[in-house]
Structure formats: C-alpha cells, structure tokens
Design an enzyme around this catalytic site. Structure first.
Site, PDB file in Angstrom:
ATOM      1  N   GLU A  98       0.893  -1.084   0.062  1.00 48.18           N
ATOM      2  CA  GLU A  98       0.360   0.099  -0.097  1.00 48.18           C
ATOM      3  C   GLU A  98       0.966   1.323  -0.346  1.00 48.18           C
ATOM      4  OE1 GLU A  98      -2.000   1.892  -0.638  1.00 48.18           O
ATOM      5  OE2 GLU A  98      -3.867   1.590   0.765  1.00 48.18           O
ATOM      6  N   ASP A  99       0.270   1.837  -0.793  1.00 45.64           N
ATOM      7  CA  ASP A  99       1.245   3.474  -0.570  1.00 45.64           C
ATOM      8  C   ASP A  99       1.074   4.735   0.642  1.00 45.64           C
ATOM      9  OD1 ASP A  99      -1.450   4.167  -0.770  1.00 45.64           O
ATOM     10  OD2 ASP A  99      -1.618   5.906  -2.127  1.00 45.64           O
ATOM     11  N   VAL A 101      -1.184   4.251   4.470  1.00 40.50           N
ATOM     12  CA  VAL A 101      -2.390   4.322   5.301  1.00 40.50           C
ATOM     13  C   VAL A 101      -2.713   4.964   6.297  1.00 40.50           C
ATOM     14  CG1 VAL A 101      -3.436   2.629   7.789  1.00 40.50           C
ATOM     15  CG2 VAL A 101      -1.652   1.417   5.569  1.00 40.50           C
ATOM     16  N   ASP A 102      -4.208   6.113   6.291  1.00 37.52           N
ATOM     17  CA  ASP A 102      -4.495   7.295   6.662  1.00 37.52           C
ATOM     18  C   ASP A 102      -5.491   6.791   7.916  1.00 37.52           C
ATOM     19  OD1 ASP A 102      -5.424  10.183   7.144  1.00 37.52           O
ATOM     20  OD2 ASP A 102      -6.848   9.757   4.777  1.00 37.52           O
ATOM     21  N   GLY A 104      -6.838   4.032   7.775  1.00 32.47           N
ATOM     22  CA  GLY A 104      -6.964   2.975   7.869  1.00 32.47           C
ATOM     23  C   GLY A 104      -8.361   2.036   6.947  1.00 32.47           C
ATOM     24  N   LEU A 105      -9.052   2.592   6.158  1.00 31.85           N
ATOM     25  CA  LEU A 105     -10.292   1.781   6.324  1.00 31.85           C
ATOM     26  C   LEU A 105     -10.445   1.039   5.276  1.00 31.85           C
ATOM     27  CD1 LEU A 105     -12.712   4.724   6.713  1.00 31.85           C
ATOM     28  CD2 LEU A 105     -12.083   2.883   8.847  1.00 31.85           C
ATOM     29  N   LYS A 130       0.363   7.637   8.744  1.00 29.56           N
ATOM     30  CA  LYS A 130      -0.527   8.741   9.503  1.00 29.56           C
ATOM     31  C   LYS A 130      -1.153   8.412  10.735  1.00 29.56           C
ATOM     32  CE  LYS A 130      -1.512  11.548   5.536  1.00 29.56           C
ATOM     33  NZ  LYS A 130      -3.176  12.247   4.970  1.00 29.56           N
ATOM     34  N   PHE A 151      -0.836  16.277   3.620  1.00 30.70           N
ATOM     35  CA  PHE A 151      -1.707  15.707   2.684  1.00 30.70           C
ATOM     36  C   PHE A 151      -0.733  15.982   2.132  1.00 30.70           C
ATOM     37  CE2 PHE A 151      -3.285  14.814  -1.168  1.00 30.70           C
ATOM     38  CZ  PHE A 151      -4.280  14.216  -1.441  1.00 30.70           C
ATOM     39  N   ASP A 158      -1.445  10.718  -5.983  1.00 30.73           N
ATOM     40  CA  ASP A 158      -2.015  12.412  -6.454  1.00 30.73           C
ATOM     41  C   ASP A 158      -2.597  13.254  -5.001  1.00 30.73           C
ATOM     42  OD1 ASP A 158      -3.909  10.344  -5.221  1.00 30.73           O
ATOM     43  OD2 ASP A 158      -5.025  11.044  -7.718  1.00 30.73           O
ATOM     44  N   ARG A 164       1.844  12.157  -9.692  1.00 30.03           N
ATOM     45  CA  ARG A 164       2.357  10.958  -9.097  1.00 30.03           C
ATOM     46  C   ARG A 164       4.158  10.959  -9.770  1.00 30.03           C
ATOM     47  NH1 ARG A 164      -2.363   7.873  -7.387  1.00 30.03           N
ATOM     48  NH2 ARG A 164      -4.356   8.326  -8.266  1.00 30.03           N
TER      49      ARG A 164
END
Ligand code: 5GP
Length: 174
Positions: A98-99, A101-102, A104-105, A130, A151, A158, A164
């Site tokens: 994964e790029d 995890v914010d 986590g959802l 994060k 952000f 992106d 990107r």
C-alpha cells in the site's frame, strides 16, 4: 489551478530509495526459501511496488488490486473493488503493498477480504502511515515512514490525478 501551488520536499528521493531497499531486505529475510505474491494496491502504490520488487530476491509474483475509497483530500470511508486478483490465493504467502495508510479503512477492508481466502500468510507493507489519523487498528508489518498528518503527493501519490510522477514525496499547498 493545481499548477500554482507550492510543493515542498517532505521525503527525498534518496531517503525513499534507502528505506525501500531496507523493507525489501526485511522481506527477503522473512521469506527465505518461500514464494510470495505481492499484491499492489493501485493506483498510488505502483511506483513504490515497482521499486520494492526489484530488490526482492525470493521467488515473487505480482498481482494488482484496485479499490475506490478516496476523493479529493478527504477519505470517504466507503470502499469497493474496481479490480480484484484473478488467480486463486489459497495456500499462498501474500504481502499487500500500500502507498499510505490514513484512516486505515481502505486497507482494513482489503485485509478482511484477503483473510477469507485460506492464505498461508498475510502481511501488510505500507510506505507511509499517518498514525494519528487511524480510525481502526491496522497491523503494518513492513512500514516505510510514520508521518504526521499532512496531505502528501508524489512517488505514486496524487492530488486529483496529478503529481504521481514526482520522484520524491512532497507536501501540497504549503
Ligand atoms: P484510508 O482508507 O487509510 O483513509 O486511505 C487510504 C487511501 O487514501 C490511500 O491509499 C491513498 O490513496 C489515499 N490517501 C490518504 N492520505 C493521503 C495523502 O496524504 N495523500 C494522497 N495523495 N493520498 C492519500
């Protein structure tokens, strides 16, 4: 206009290269004499994943999944599949790549989905986390950088489809 915003370098190309290599070395050590399938979570992970797999020395297959979960700069919290893995993953060692995890959802949805597939093992590799933004506990087995709540763009990430291609991770609109 996106083009007029200032972009500050947050994580340099050199720091990313070094960390990606370290993550691959951890994976190579953990999976000695075993085969793995790396599942690249599109679109944001395509550059990270491409760099990571080139340091992987154990036998590896690469698959792609695509989830829809994010619009603009706020997570919608709703997740669905745009593209799923076609081959059977039963009995396989899977590493999700994964790029970021914010909340986590998104990745929790994918982890839950993968756990139903009778895998030999399931691990998560994320370039960024994060931690302060997590809404659900996420086990990140291989983590690149734990970052503050900003952000970020570049290196695959992106803002509305742009940036990107940047070789570094930047902070947008600083
Ligand atoms: P989560 O479900 O963990 O809140 O969000 C995960 C997805 O949101 C990531 O895969 C990524 O596409 C997007 N995302 C979260 N934070 C950022 C960010 O700081 N920058 C960018 N470009 N995308 C983000």
């Amino acid at each position: 206009m996106t083009a007029s915003k200032k972009i500050d370098v947050f994580i340099s190309k050199e720091a990313i290269d070094k960390r990606v290599k370290e993550l691959a070395e951890m994976i190579n050590r953990d999976y000695q004499n075993q085969e793995i399938i790396i599942v690249c979570v599109l679109n944001g992970s395509f550059i990270f994943c491409a760099d990571l797999v080139r340091y992987i020395t154990v036998p590896v297959q690469i698959e792609m999944v695509s989830l829809s979960s994010y619009e603009g700069t706020e997570s919608s919290g709703e997740v669905s599949f745009r593209l799923d893995v076609k081959q059977s993953l039963v009995g396989k060692n899977i590493i999700l790549v994964e790029d970021i995890v914010d909340t986590g959802l998104t990745i929790s949805f994918l982890l839950k989905h993968m756990k139903l597939k009778n895998l030999a093992s399931l691990k998560l590799c994320s370039l960024l986390l994060k931690r302060a933004r997590l809404k659900i506990e996420v086990p990140v087995d291989y983590l690149g950088f734990d970052i503050e709540d900003k952000f970020v763009i570049g290196y695959g990430l992106d803002f509305d489809g742009h940036y990107r291609e940047l070789p570094y991770i930047g902070v947008y609109g600083a």
